[in-house]
Structure formats: C-alpha cells, structure tokens
Design an enzyme around this catalytic site. Structure first.
Site, PDB file in Angstrom:
ATOM      1  N   PRO A 181      -0.060   8.208   0.351  1.00  0.00           N
ATOM      2  CA  PRO A 181      -1.212   8.718   0.157  1.00  0.00           C
ATOM      3  C   PRO A 181      -2.391   7.906  -0.069  1.00  0.00           C
ATOM      4  CG  PRO A 181      -0.071   8.725  -1.747  1.00  0.00           C
ATOM      5  CD  PRO A 181       0.636   8.051  -0.643  1.00  0.00           C
ATOM      6  N   ASP A 182      -3.877   8.134   0.258  1.00  0.00           N
ATOM      7  CA  ASP A 182      -4.875   7.262   0.240  1.00  0.00           C
ATOM      8  C   ASP A 182      -5.398   7.339  -1.312  1.00  0.00           C
ATOM      9  OD1 ASP A 182      -7.252   5.854   0.280  1.00  0.00           O
ATOM     10  OD2 ASP A 182      -8.397   7.121   1.510  1.00  0.00           O
ATOM     11  N   PHE A 183      -4.922   6.200  -1.948  1.00  0.00           N
ATOM     12  CA  PHE A 183      -5.376   6.057  -3.351  1.00  0.00           C
ATOM     13  C   PHE A 183      -6.830   6.122  -3.891  1.00  0.00           C
ATOM     14  CE2 PHE A 183      -5.828   1.698  -3.051  1.00  0.00           C
ATOM     15  CZ  PHE A 183      -6.717   1.337  -4.120  1.00  0.00           C
ATOM     16  N   ARG A 184      -7.405   5.753  -2.916  1.00  0.00           N
ATOM     17  CA  ARG A 184      -9.116   5.883  -3.018  1.00  0.00           C
ATOM     18  C   ARG A 184      -9.597   7.142  -3.461  1.00  0.00           C
ATOM     19  NH1 ARG A 184      -8.707   1.036  -0.428  1.00  0.00           N
ATOM     20  NH2 ARG A 184      -9.524  -0.587  -1.732  1.00  0.00           N
ATOM     21  N   CYS A 219      11.661 -20.487 -11.144  1.00  0.00           N
ATOM     22  CA  CYS A 219      11.053 -21.007 -12.557  1.00  0.00           C
ATOM     23  C   CYS A 219      10.696 -20.195 -13.470  1.00  0.00           C
ATOM     24  CB  CYS A 219       9.834 -21.580 -11.961  1.00  0.00           C
ATOM     25  SG  CYS A 219       8.511 -20.439 -11.292  1.00  0.00           S
ATOM     26  N   ASP A 247       0.811  -1.854   3.783  1.00  0.00           N
ATOM     27  CA  ASP A 247       2.293  -1.246   3.983  1.00  0.00           C
ATOM     28  C   ASP A 247       3.172  -1.714   4.975  1.00  0.00           C
ATOM     29  OD1 ASP A 247       1.377  -0.128   6.447  1.00  0.00           O
ATOM     30  OD2 ASP A 247       0.733   1.545   5.333  1.00  0.00           O
ATOM     31  N   HIS A 304      -6.162  -6.781   3.617  1.00  0.00           N
ATOM     32  CA  HIS A 304      -5.895  -6.603   2.182  1.00  0.00           C
ATOM     33  C   HIS A 304      -4.446  -7.302   1.720  1.00  0.00           C
ATOM     34  CE1 HIS A 304      -9.295  -3.382   2.181  1.00  0.00           C
ATOM     35  NE2 HIS A 304      -9.545  -4.609   1.947  1.00  0.00           N
ATOM     36  N   THR A 341     -10.528   5.311   8.029  1.00  0.00           N
ATOM     37  CA  THR A 341     -11.025   4.567   7.104  1.00  0.00           C
ATOM     38  C   THR A 341     -12.307   5.167   6.844  1.00  0.00           C
ATOM     39  OG1 THR A 341     -11.932   2.496   6.469  1.00  0.00           O
ATOM     40  CG2 THR A 341     -11.803   2.818   8.957  1.00  0.00           C
ATOM     41  N   CYS A 352       5.453 -21.497  -8.764  1.00  0.00           N
ATOM     42  CA  CYS A 352       6.024 -22.416  -7.666  1.00  0.00           C
ATOM     43  C   CYS A 352       5.739 -22.067  -6.335  1.00  0.00           C
ATOM     44  CB  CYS A 352       7.357 -22.744  -7.924  1.00  0.00           C
ATOM     45  SG  CYS A 352       8.383 -21.033  -7.651  1.00  0.00           S
ATOM     46  N   ASN A 379      -4.630  -1.388   5.453  1.00  0.00           N
ATOM     47  CA  ASN A 379      -3.586  -1.325   4.672  1.00  0.00           C
ATOM     48  C   ASN A 379      -2.555  -2.339   4.300  1.00  0.00           C
ATOM     49  OD1 ASN A 379      -4.522   1.182   5.184  1.00  0.00           O
ATOM     50  ND2 ASN A 379      -3.195   1.779   7.090  1.00  0.00           N
TER      51      ASN A 379
HETATM   52 ZN   LIG Z   1       8.728 -20.040  -9.521  1.00  0.00          ZN
END
Ligand SMILES: [Zn+2]
Length: 244
Positions: free
Chosen positions: A31-34, A154, A106, A121, A192, A132, A104
C-alpha cells in the site's frame, strides 16, 4: 492519439526512462502509506502520524516504536514483482529502457530483473549498523520480529538504508538520475502523486515531447504530460508493451 498509436510510439523509442512511485507496487500488495489514513498507536497508547514515526528524530529517540511500525507496515518480504516491474525489465533487456528511477524502497524492480535502478529513497534490502557500518539483509530485520535489530558484530543498533523524514535524499543517486531524464527521448512517469520534493522536481529535467504520465489520480504536473493516462500502472504498462 489513441492507445494503439501510443503503443507504436513506445515500440519505436530507443531511449526510455522510467520514473515511478508507490503506484508501481500497489498491484504487488504494497500500500501507499502516504495515502493511508489514520494515526499510529504506540504500545503506550500515544498516537502519531506515520510521517512522525518515520522521521529521524523518532528513530533516534524511540527506536522500539519505530521498529514496531516499520516492521509491521513498511516491510513486505513476500511481495513479488507485478506486470509493471516485468514490463520495465523486458524493455531494459531490449536495450530501450535506460534507467528506472524510483521512490520505492521495496526492491521489486531488481527482483523483476531490472539492472539500472536508481533508488531515491533507499531500500529495505540494505541495512547498516549505526556504529561499525556492517551491512545486513532484509531477513535480519524481519527475524527481529518488530523488535530493534542489533548488530551481532558490535551490539549497536542497525538502521535501514531508507531515507527518513528530516533526512535528505542520497545526493549521488539524485545526481545520477538527472542526466538520464535530461537525455531521455521518452519519459514515463508512473504511480507517483508528484508532491514529494525534491524527487518530484526531477521531472523538470525532461526536455523531450514524449512524457507519458500514468497515475490513478490527478497530480500537480498533469499539465506537463504529453500523454496522460489515469489508470493502474501495472495494467497500462503491460498493455503498452504487449506484443500484439
Ligand atoms: Zn556493528
């Protein structure tokens, strides 16, 4: 111009660039969360808009809530490419599509076989230790089950390589995208709403006269399009590139 003529125009074109957003993946079940309504309720009962939860500040201050939302609402590990992704990968194999520029995260274009994919994005498939810089696949985040994933090397928190609100786009990716659009003979803009800047500003780099805009709703840039199709991206791209 009818659809058959537009199809012929695509067939004759040797330098196509695609610029897409969420609508490219909706047929894959993402889904388009916007466009999604509503607020997100945290474990403590507070409510926040998704734009706030997916911000840098929120990630730093409330990583538990961030990951609870991110894992349940932003990750679709079982999603598969749809007809739009497949059509674009086929055009690239034919040597006619030069780049996919996407908003996207994904990774479905690569899964379909596209190779030149510029992700404005970032991607849910890349995750990095905040200390690290060790890299981890999506499975590391999924396996944490909504809890904060920590680096096994780490012990520090892992951050998805996706652009959060309050963060700027990867300037290197943006700079690589511009000449593709500038030099494109045909620009296909799809799925878009063209409201998210600076990504939406990329459209202005196009200098040709074959801009096809495919989106279910209207956008602020409909007037720039030479061909405007208000329909599903997967359906239109499959039909535009079909052999018959
Ligand atoms: Zn690390």
């Amino acid at each position: 111009l009818d659809f058959q003529a537009l199809k012929q125009l695509v067939r004759d074109c040797e330098n196509i660039v695609f610029f897409g957003g969420a609508g490219t993946s909706t047929e894959s079940g993402i889904p388009d969360f916007r466009s999604a309504e509503g607020l997100y309720s945290t474990a403590s009962g507070e409510k926040f808009p998704p734009e706030m939860v997916l911000s840098r500040d929120f990630f730093v201050k409330r990583p538990e809530e961030f990951y609870r939302f991110y894992t349940s609402r932003m990750l679709y590990p079982d999603a598969r490419p749809n007809a739009a992704h497949q059509a674009l990968a086929a055009l690239e194999r034919e040597g006619r599509l030069k780049a996919v520029i996407t908003q996207n995260i994904d990774g479905l274009h690569q899964m379909a076989g596209s190779r030149c994919v510029l992700e404005l994005h970032g991607s849910v498939h890349r995750n990095r230790c905040t200390r690290c810089q060790a890299e981890y696949p999506l499975s590391t985040i999924v396996e944490a089950g909504g809890d904060v994933p920590y680096c096994p090397e780490c012990g520090r928190m892992i951050k998805p390589d996706v652009v959060l609100y309050q963060e700027s786009l990867d300037q290197g990716v943006l700079r690589r995208a511009e000449p593709y659009i500038e030099q494109a003979e045909m620009l296909i803009v799809a799925g878009t709403s063209l409201t998210v800047h600076p990504a939406a500003g990329l459209v202005h780099f196009y200098e040709g006269d074959k801009m096809i805009l495919i989106n279910k709703g209207s956008t602020p840039m409909d007037g720039l399009a030479n061909y405007l199709i208000q329909d599903s991206v997967a359906k239109v791209l499959a039909a535009l590139t079909a052999d018959e």
